[in-house]
Design a protein around this motif. Structure first.
Motif, short mmCIF file in Angstrom:
data_model
loop_
_atom_site.label_atom_id
_atom_site.label_comp_id
_atom_site.label_asym_id
_atom_site.label_seq_id
_atom_site.Cartn_x
_atom_site.Cartn_y
_atom_site.Cartn_z
N ASP A 101 15.56 -23.33 23.98
CA ASP A 101 16.56 -23.99 23.16
C ASP A 101 16.53 -23.40 21.74
O ASP A 101 16.07 -24.06 20.82
CB ASP A 101 16.28 -25.49 23.14
N CYS A 102 16.99 -22.19 21.60
CA CYS A 102 16.94 -21.51 20.30
C CYS A 102 18.36 -21.14 19.89
O CYS A 102 19.07 -20.44 20.61
CB CYS A 102 16.07 -20.26 20.39
N ILE A 103 18.75 -21.63 18.71
CA ILE A 103 20.12 -21.44 18.25
C ILE A 103 20.45 -19.96 18.08
O ILE A 103 21.56 -19.52 18.39
CB ILE A 103 20.33 -22.26 16.96
N PHE A 104 19.48 -19.16 17.60
CA PHE A 104 19.77 -17.74 17.38
C PHE A 104 19.82 -16.96 18.70
O PHE A 104 20.60 -16.01 18.83
CB PHE A 104 18.77 -17.12 16.40
N CYS A 105 19.01 -17.38 19.69
CA CYS A 105 19.13 -16.74 21.01
C CYS A 105 20.49 -17.09 21.62
O CYS A 105 21.13 -16.25 22.25
CB CYS A 105 18.00 -17.20 21.93
N LYS A 106 20.95 -18.33 21.39
CA LYS A 106 22.27 -18.72 21.91
C LYS A 106 23.37 -17.92 21.22
O LYS A 106 24.35 -17.51 21.86
CB LYS A 106 22.49 -20.22 21.74
N ASN A 127 14.65 -9.94 19.67
CA ASN A 127 13.53 -10.60 20.34
C ASN A 127 13.26 -11.96 19.71
O ASN A 127 13.34 -12.10 18.49
CB ASN A 127 12.26 -9.75 20.23
N HIS A 128 12.90 -12.92 20.56
CA HIS A 128 12.55 -14.25 20.05
C HIS A 128 11.06 -14.31 19.72
O HIS A 128 10.22 -14.19 20.60
CB HIS A 128 12.89 -15.33 21.07
N PHE A 129 10.75 -14.47 18.43
CA PHE A 129 9.38 -14.78 18.00
C PHE A 129 9.50 -15.55 16.69
O PHE A 129 10.46 -15.37 15.95
CB PHE A 129 8.50 -13.52 17.87
N PHE A 163 13.16 -21.46 14.55
CA PHE A 163 11.89 -20.83 14.91
C PHE A 163 12.08 -19.52 15.66
O PHE A 163 11.39 -19.24 16.65
CB PHE A 163 11.02 -21.83 15.67
N HIS A 164 13.04 -18.76 15.20
CA HIS A 164 13.30 -17.39 15.66
C HIS A 164 13.34 -16.58 14.37
O HIS A 164 14.23 -16.79 13.54
CB HIS A 164 14.63 -17.36 16.41
N LEU A 165 12.36 -15.72 14.18
CA LEU A 165 12.21 -15.04 12.89
C LEU A 165 13.52 -14.40 12.43
O LEU A 165 14.23 -13.79 13.23
CB LEU A 165 11.11 -13.98 12.97
ZN ZN Z 1 15.41 -17.25 19.71
#
Ligand code: ZN
Ligand code: AMP
Length: 112
Positions: A2-7, A44-46, A95-97
């Motif tokens: 559930d990451c807004i930036f990945c979405k 990348n998600h970190f 929480f996605h740098l």
């Molecule tokens: Zn993310």
């Protein structure tokens, strides 16, 4: 996840994307804190620099190389400020740098 930036990366929620390549994207911040406020987001998600893999680090290095190369396109003439909030005390809320890019005005130096 559930990451807004990945979405945003996957196109599942809208954004004002101003640049994208295979390693990163730059979007306009939805709640600007300066006259110009972009977010440079590695794909990348970190969450934290302390969690980076080698590939994450390469993406972040690519971000730092690409931001100045886009200075004209982003209107960064006159100078700009980059900020990476890390953890609670810094107020990290996604929480996605990501790298904040602030520009378009003179800025005070008062992190409090
Ligand atoms: Zn993310
Ligand atoms: P930080 O507090 O350092 O984690 O920064 C998160 C930033 O993401 C804040 O400046 C928010 O305004 C911004 N933000 C949150 N949701 C969105 C969104 N959907 N599109 C663009 N920016 C966003």
């Amino acid at each position: 996840m559930d990451c807004i930036f990945c979405k945003i990366r996957k196109g599942e929620i809208p954004s004002e994307k101003v640049y994208e390549d295979d390693k990163m994207m730059i979007i306009k911040d939805i709640d600007p804190k300066a006259k110009k406020h972009y977010l440079c987001i590695p794909k990348n998600h970190f969450k934290l620099l302390s969690e980076m893999t080698e590939e994450d680090a390469a993406q972040l290095a690519h971000c730092f190389k690409t931001i100045p190369a886009l200075a004209d396109k982003l209107g960064l003439d006159g100078g700009y400020r980059l900020i990476i909030n890390q953890g609670d005390n810094a107020g990290q809320s996604v929480f996605h740098l990501h790298i904040h890019i602030l520009a378009g005005q003179k800025m005070e130096w008062n992190p409090a």
